[in-house]
Motif scaffolding. Structure first.
Motif, PDB file in Angstrom:
ATOM      1  N   ARG A 153      43.347  44.767  47.265  1.00 48.18           N
ATOM      2  CA  ARG A 153      43.726  44.615  48.676  1.00 48.18           C
ATOM      3  C   ARG A 153      42.511  44.991  49.500  1.00 48.18           C
ATOM      4  NH1 ARG A 153      47.378  48.289  48.908  1.00 48.18           N
ATOM      5  NH2 ARG A 153      46.062  49.891  49.889  1.00 48.18           N
ATOM      6  N   GLN A 154      42.119  44.082  50.460  1.00 48.13           N
ATOM      7  CA  GLN A 154      40.950  44.347  51.291  1.00 48.13           C
ATOM      8  C   GLN A 154      41.209  43.856  52.711  1.00 48.13           C
ATOM      9  OE1 GLN A 154      37.850  45.937  50.665  1.00 48.13           O
ATOM     10  NE2 GLN A 154      37.817  45.763  52.905  1.00 48.13           N
ATOM     11  N   GLU A 155      40.983  44.731  53.662  1.00 47.68           N
ATOM     12  CA  GLU A 155      41.162  44.362  55.060  1.00 47.68           C
ATOM     13  C   GLU A 155      40.051  43.391  55.462  1.00 47.68           C
ATOM     14  OE1 GLU A 155      41.454  46.386  59.502  1.00 47.68           O
ATOM     15  OE2 GLU A 155      41.226  47.653  57.718  1.00 47.68           O
ATOM     16  N   LEU A 156      40.433  42.340  56.190  1.00 48.22           N
ATOM     17  CA  LEU A 156      39.493  41.328  56.662  1.00 48.22           C
ATOM     18  C   LEU A 156      39.263  41.460  58.161  1.00 48.22           C
ATOM     19  CD1 LEU A 156      40.854  38.157  54.774  1.00 48.22           C
ATOM     20  CD2 LEU A 156      38.989  39.682  54.081  1.00 48.22           C
ATOM     21  N   PRO A 157      38.178  40.880  58.683  1.00 51.44           N
ATOM     22  CA  PRO A 157      37.989  40.864  60.139  1.00 51.44           C
ATOM     23  C   PRO A 157      39.176  40.171  60.808  1.00 51.44           C
ATOM     24  CG  PRO A 157      35.964  40.221  59.033  1.00 51.44           C
ATOM     25  CD  PRO A 157      37.034  40.274  57.983  1.00 51.44           C
ATOM     26  N   PRO A 158      39.518  40.564  62.015  1.00 50.68           N
ATOM     27  CA  PRO A 158      40.680  39.961  62.692  1.00 50.68           C
ATOM     28  C   PRO A 158      40.442  38.493  63.020  1.00 50.68           C
ATOM     29  CG  PRO A 158      39.456  41.367  64.204  1.00 50.68           C
ATOM     30  CD  PRO A 158      38.853  41.583  62.847  1.00 50.68           C
ATOM     31  N   THR A 159      41.519  37.783  63.290  1.00 55.65           N
ATOM     32  CA  THR A 159      41.430  36.381  63.689  1.00 55.65           C
ATOM     33  C   THR A 159      40.865  36.259  65.097  1.00 55.65           C
ATOM     34  OG1 THR A 159      43.643  36.356  64.630  1.00 55.65           O
ATOM     35  CG2 THR A 159      43.447  35.882  62.264  1.00 55.65           C
ATOM     36  N   ALA A 160      40.657  35.028  65.536  1.00 54.91           N
ATOM     37  CA  ALA A 160      40.152  34.810  66.887  1.00 54.91           C
ATOM     38  C   ALA A 160      41.105  35.351  67.939  1.00 54.91           C
ATOM     39  CB  ALA A 160      39.920  33.307  67.111  1.00 54.91           C
ATOM     40  N   GLU A 161      42.415  35.433  67.574  1.00 51.72           N
ATOM     41  CA  GLU A 161      43.410  35.972  68.508  1.00 51.72           C
ATOM     42  C   GLU A 161      43.548  37.489  68.402  1.00 51.72           C
ATOM     43  OE1 GLU A 161      44.023  33.523  66.358  1.00 51.72           O
ATOM     44  OE2 GLU A 161      43.796  31.842  67.771  1.00 51.72           O
ATOM     45  N   GLY A 162      42.800  38.087  67.455  1.00 54.29           N
ATOM     46  CA  GLY A 162      42.842  39.543  67.301  1.00 54.29           C
ATOM     47  C   GLY A 162      43.855  40.040  66.288  1.00 54.29           C
ATOM     48  N   ALA A 163      44.522  39.144  65.580  1.00 56.44           N
ATOM     49  CA  ALA A 163      45.535  39.570  64.608  1.00 56.44           C
ATOM     50  C   ALA A 163      44.862  40.114  63.342  1.00 56.44           C
ATOM     51  CB  ALA A 163      46.430  38.384  64.249  1.00 56.44           C
ATOM     52  N   ARG A 164      45.487  41.190  62.798  1.00 54.53           N
ATOM     53  CA  ARG A 164      44.963  41.781  61.569  1.00 54.53           C
ATOM     54  C   ARG A 164      45.347  40.912  60.368  1.00 54.53           C
ATOM     55  NH1 ARG A 164      46.317  48.031  61.032  1.00 54.53           N
ATOM     56  NH2 ARG A 164      44.888  47.695  59.262  1.00 54.53           N
ATOM     57  N   ARG A 165      44.538  40.974  59.323  1.00 55.04           N
ATOM     58  CA  ARG A 165      44.843  40.226  58.110  1.00 55.04           C
ATOM     59  C   ARG A 165      44.214  40.949  56.913  1.00 55.04           C
ATOM     60  NH1 ARG A 165      41.124  34.835  59.410  1.00 55.04           N
ATOM     61  NH2 ARG A 165      39.310  35.954  60.253  1.00 55.04           N
ATOM     62  N   THR A 166      44.774  40.686  55.750  1.00 52.26           N
ATOM     63  CA  THR A 166      44.348  41.382  54.533  1.00 52.26           C
ATOM     64  C   THR A 166      44.206  40.383  53.397  1.00 52.26           C
ATOM     65  OG1 THR A 166      45.539  43.365  55.241  1.00 52.26           O
ATOM     66  CG2 THR A 166      44.905  43.227  52.911  1.00 52.26           C
ATOM     67  N   PHE A 167      43.161  40.560  52.642  1.00 54.71           N
ATOM     68  CA  PHE A 167      42.969  39.744  51.439  1.00 54.71           C
ATOM     69  C   PHE A 167      43.694  40.413  50.280  1.00 54.71           C
ATOM     70  CE2 PHE A 167      40.900  38.528  47.521  1.00 54.71           C
ATOM     71  CZ  PHE A 167      40.663  37.166  47.671  1.00 54.71           C
ATOM     72  N   ARG A 168      44.563  39.683  49.604  1.00 59.59           N
ATOM     73  CA  ARG A 168      45.322  40.221  48.485  1.00 59.59           C
ATOM     74  C   ARG A 168      45.197  39.268  47.299  1.00 59.59           C
ATOM     75  NH1 ARG A 168      48.921  44.120  50.586  1.00 59.59           N
ATOM     76  NH2 ARG A 168      49.224  43.961  52.861  1.00 59.59           N
ATOM     77  N   ARG A 169      45.077  39.857  46.129  1.00 56.37           N
ATOM     78  CA  ARG A 169      45.086  39.062  44.894  1.00 56.37           C
ATOM     79  C   ARG A 169      45.558  39.957  43.749  1.00 56.37           C
ATOM     80  NH1 ARG A 169      40.622  34.665  43.656  1.00 56.37           N
ATOM     81  NH2 ARG A 169      41.907  33.740  45.313  1.00 56.37           N
ATOM     82  N   THR A 170      46.427  39.414  42.909  1.00 60.12           N
ATOM     83  CA  THR A 170      47.007  40.188  41.817  1.00 60.12           C
ATOM     84  C   THR A 170      46.887  39.407  40.513  1.00 60.12           C
ATOM     85  OG1 THR A 170      48.984  41.388  41.074  1.00 60.12           O
ATOM     86  CG2 THR A 170      49.326  39.241  42.110  1.00 60.12           C
ATOM     87  N   GLY A 171      47.388  40.044  39.421  1.00 55.65           N
ATOM     88  CA  GLY A 171      47.377  39.367  38.142  1.00 55.65           C
ATOM     89  C   GLY A 171      46.235  39.776  37.238  1.00 55.65           C
ATOM     90  N   TYR A 172      45.509  40.834  37.584  1.00 56.01           N
ATOM     91  CA  TYR A 172      44.398  41.270  36.743  1.00 56.01           C
ATOM     92  C   TYR A 172      44.924  42.075  35.561  1.00 56.01           C
ATOM     93  CZ  TYR A 172      41.581  39.949  40.785  1.00 56.01           C
ATOM     94  OH  TYR A 172      41.000  39.270  41.812  1.00 56.01           O
ATOM     95  N   ALA A 173      44.378  41.808  34.384  1.00 50.50           N
ATOM     96  CA  ALA A 173      44.835  42.521  33.182  1.00 50.50           C
ATOM     97  C   ALA A 173      44.321  43.944  33.138  1.00 50.50           C
ATOM     98  CB  ALA A 173      44.392  41.762  31.934  1.00 50.50           C
ATOM     99  N   THR A 174      43.130  44.154  33.710  1.00 47.23           N
ATOM    100  CA  THR A 174      42.554  45.493  33.682  1.00 47.23           C
ATOM    101  C   THR A 174      42.058  45.877  35.061  1.00 47.23           C
ATOM    102  OG1 THR A 174      40.316  44.711  33.180  1.00 47.23           O
ATOM    103  CG2 THR A 174      41.790  45.109  31.303  1.00 47.23           C
ATOM    104  N   VAL A 175      41.889  47.183  35.236  1.00 54.15           N
ATOM    105  CA  VAL A 175      41.360  47.696  36.501  1.00 54.15           C
ATOM    106  C   VAL A 175      39.915  47.251  36.679  1.00 54.15           C
ATOM    107  CG1 VAL A 175      40.778  49.808  37.768  1.00 54.15           C
ATOM    108  CG2 VAL A 175      42.927  49.672  36.496  1.00 54.15           C
ATOM    109  N   THR A 176      39.187  47.156  35.602  1.00 53.88           N
ATOM    110  CA  THR A 176      37.777  46.744  35.686  1.00 53.88           C
ATOM    111  C   THR A 176      37.643  45.350  36.265  1.00 53.88           C
ATOM    112  OG1 THR A 176      37.269  48.114  33.754  1.00 53.88           O
ATOM    113  CG2 THR A 176      35.677  46.403  34.352  1.00 53.88           C
ATOM    114  N   GLU A 177      38.489  44.412  35.799  1.00 50.01           N
ATOM    115  CA  GLU A 177      38.450  43.052  36.336  1.00 50.01           C
ATOM    116  C   GLU A 177      38.803  43.040  37.823  1.00 50.01           C
ATOM    117  OE1 GLU A 177      41.075  40.701  34.021  1.00 50.01           O
ATOM    118  OE2 GLU A 177      39.894  40.835  32.179  1.00 50.01           O
ATOM    119  N   ALA A 178      39.802  43.831  38.182  1.00 50.32           N
ATOM    120  CA  ALA A 178      40.210  43.877  39.582  1.00 50.32           C
ATOM    121  C   ALA A 178      39.113  44.453  40.458  1.00 50.32           C
ATOM    122  CB  ALA A 178      41.483  44.708  39.716  1.00 50.32           C
ATOM    123  N   ARG A 179      38.456  45.528  39.979  1.00 51.48           N
ATOM    124  CA  ARG A 179      37.405  46.138  40.780  1.00 51.48           C
ATOM    125  C   ARG A 179      36.216  45.194  40.943  1.00 51.48           C
ATOM    126  NH1 ARG A 179      37.074  50.795  42.810  1.00 51.48           N
ATOM    127  NH2 ARG A 179      38.834  51.575  41.588  1.00 51.48           N
TER     128      ARG A 179
END
Length: 590
Positions: A42-68
């Motif tokens: 999970r990583q916070e992204l810069p806001p949109t042009a309208e100022g809305a917050r957004r977050t990058f999310r991705r799951t399904g990693y088998a190990t913590v190393t791959e996710a990191r």
């Protein structure tokens, strides 16, 4: 504001649900076990042009190393944008949001940086058409006519054939296929143009007087068929194809400079030579053929000295205001735009020279003033005494025209009409009100009218500049002089263009020089002055005694002599008096 590396983390999550079907999420008691669930980022992204917050999310990693590792990639991409560049941050945020939504691989930070600094789309979807538009729009400092040529190539050829292809995926085969398609289209155009010419011939009566009713009905049907046919079209020739490739090559080189691509496919496209056509002289034989068939021998035709004189005489009668302009082009090789754009400030009549500094051209149906075609075109060239005298007379005539126009304008304003006084544009050649001449409507149209009225073989106004080369050569100038007067970039260019033309001029002058000398009627030679009887006697002797012949010609002459004795009626008639004829002793005596 900049994205913060602290605004992200690697987390564990599972898909367990309670008895009601609701996701347990972080409340799942089994998450404490390493074997339960999967890693996610999970990583916070810069806001949109309208100022809305957004977050990058991705799951399904088998190990913590791959996710990191993926989280570090996301953060590297975020670091591409400077902390004080909100627009760049937003664009990077838009890129990562699209990557998450579409499930695409996280892009390489170095590639994103190149695209960001290149001003193109960051998601890698920039097409050839997008880049061509951006490149052409950013050609600062280029001449307007040059940019117009780029835009024409893009609109008519490059965008329809290649515009949909991703810029980084364009290859040589795709570029080559575009030119093969152009060649195929040229064949269709040539066939349709020929069909139209043939149909036009069927639409003509071709006889004096009005055609009979049945013929008129047939001609009406043929004209309807002609109206339904495609109009004449100009094929895209080898020279134009070379320029289209040059446009594509320049655009792709700019993309390489921006590090958007690493290879230029246009460099490796094979095309037919686009060499400029050689000028040809309107000789008497070519003029006769043209009058008989209407065929023009080549795309660039040049008048002879006599034809140039006939044109200038006709121009002086029909368009006396434009006559000095045409005379200047014919003898000093100015381009149309250079002659129309010539300023009085660049004319030194006492010093017998002019300086080319500006030109007036048509750009997208608008008349504009621009710098000369090349840096070498802006130069000072000398004037002959006739051109100086014509310009002096033209200057005096313009002063009289100015006074007449101002009087006319005042009279019109007295009638409540809006007519401005004579405008001083500083140009040597102008309209009656002092305004710029229109290159096509005022100058080229008048040129074509003069040519038709004088009954001369057709050339374009551009070809009148080539006539200057023949006049300079006829006056004793060599290729170097032609290069300097016509302001070619190199003497090689002048040589490639005019060498064959000047050879024709020399041959034409040689033939006319011979024709100037009156000669009496010439009789056919009789074997170097030997009478038929002497020739018969010698041939008979040589045929009977080959040893009397020079060794080098013995075999051939024996055969020829025997054949002549057997087949020539004149020699047979003289054979009866052979015994009374004194025979020469040797071929030399004969």
């Amino acid at each position: 504001m900049p994205a913060s590396r602290s605004g992200g983390a690697v987390v564990r999550r599972c898909y367990c649900r309670d008895a009601t079907g609701r996701s347990l999420g972080a409340a799942c008691p089994e998450l404490a076990k390493r074997s339960h669930g999967v890693s996610a980022i999970r990583q916070e992204l810069p806001p949109t042009a309208e100022g809305a917050r957004r977050t990058f999310r991705r799951t399904g990693y088998a190990t913590v190393t791959e996710a990191r590792a993926d989280l570090d990639k996301v953060r590297d991409v975020l670091d591409v944008a400077d902390a004080d560049d909100e627009d760049a941050q937003r664009r990077v945020g838009d890129l990562l949001a699209a990557v998450q939504a579409e499930g695409r691989p996280i892009p390489d930070a170095a590639e994103v940086k190149k695209r960001l600094h290149g001003g193109v789309a960051l998601d890698g979807s920039v097409t050839v058409g997008d880049w061509l538009d951006q490149w052409a729009g950013g050609r600062k400092g280029a001449k307007k006519k040059t940019v117009t040529g780029y835009l024409s190539h893009i609109r008519l050829h490059l965008r329809p054939a290649l515009g949909h292809i991703r810029l980084d995926r364009l290859n040589v085969g795709q570029a080559q296929a575009m030119f093969r398609a152009i060649d195929a289209r040229n064949e269709v155009i040539a066939e349709q143009n020929q069909q139209r010419r043939e149909q036009e011939a069927r639409c003509r009566w071709g006889h004096p007087g009005k055609p009979p009713p049945e013929v008129s009905a047939r001609l009406a049907v043929e004209r309807e068929r002609l109206a339904a046919m495609p109009p004449y079209r100009r094929p895209t020739g080898p020279a134009t194809q070379q320029r289209i490739r040059a446009t594509l090559r320049a655009a792709l080189n700019a993309a390489i400079a921006q590090q958007l691509i690493t290879f230029n496919p246009a460099e490796h496209v094979e095309l037919a030579s686009g060499r400029r056509p050689k000028p040809q002289l309107w000789t008497a034989a070519r003029v006769a053929r043209w009058r008989e068939t209407g065929e023009i021998p080549g795309p660039v035709m040049v008048w002879t000295v006599e034809q140039v004189g006939a044109f200038l005489d006709a121009a002086e009668r029909q368009f006396p205001r434009l006559y000095p302009l045409y005379h200047l082009i014919a003898f000093r090789g100015l381009r149309r735009g250079e002659a129309i754009g010539l300023d009085w400030s660049g004319v030194d009549l006492d010093g017998q020279q002019i300086t080319i500094g500006r030109e007036i051209i048509v750009h997208e149906r608008e008349v504009i003033e621009d710098t000369p075609k090349t840096d070498g075109s802006a130069a000072t060239i000398g004037l002959d005494s006739v051109n100086v005298q014509l310009l002096r007379e033209h200057q005096a005539r313009r002063q009289a025209e100015r006074a007449e126009w101002n009087a006319h304008a005042a009279a019109e304003r007295a009638k409540k009409k809006t007519v401005a006084d004579w405008v001083d544009t500083g140009k040597v050649f102008t309209r009656l009100d002092g305004g710029w001449l229109h290159p096509e409507e005022d100058v080229s149209d008048a040129f074509r009218a003069i040519v038709r009225a004088a009954g001369l073989p057709p050339i374009s106004l551009r070809d009148l500049r080539h006539c200057a080369a023949t006049l300079i050569h006829a006056g004793g100038g060599d290729l170097h002089v032609i290069k300097e007067v016509l302001r070619h970039s190199t003497i090689q260019l002048a040589s490639d263009t005019y060498t064959s033309l000047l050879r024709e001029v020399d041959l034409d002058v040689a033939e006319r020089a011979v024709a100037l000398v009156p000669r009496g009627a010439r009789s056919a030679p009789a074997a170097a002055g030997v009478s038929d009887a002497l020739l018969l006697a010698q041939l008979t002797k040589w045929a009977a005694d080959p040893a009397a012949l020079p060794p080098g010609v013995r075999a051939a002459l024996v055969a020829d002599a025997s054949e002549l004795l057997a087949t020539s009626p004149a020699l047979s008639a003289a054979r009866a008096g052979q015994q009374d004829t004194e025979v020469p002793e040797s071929p030399a005596e004969a």
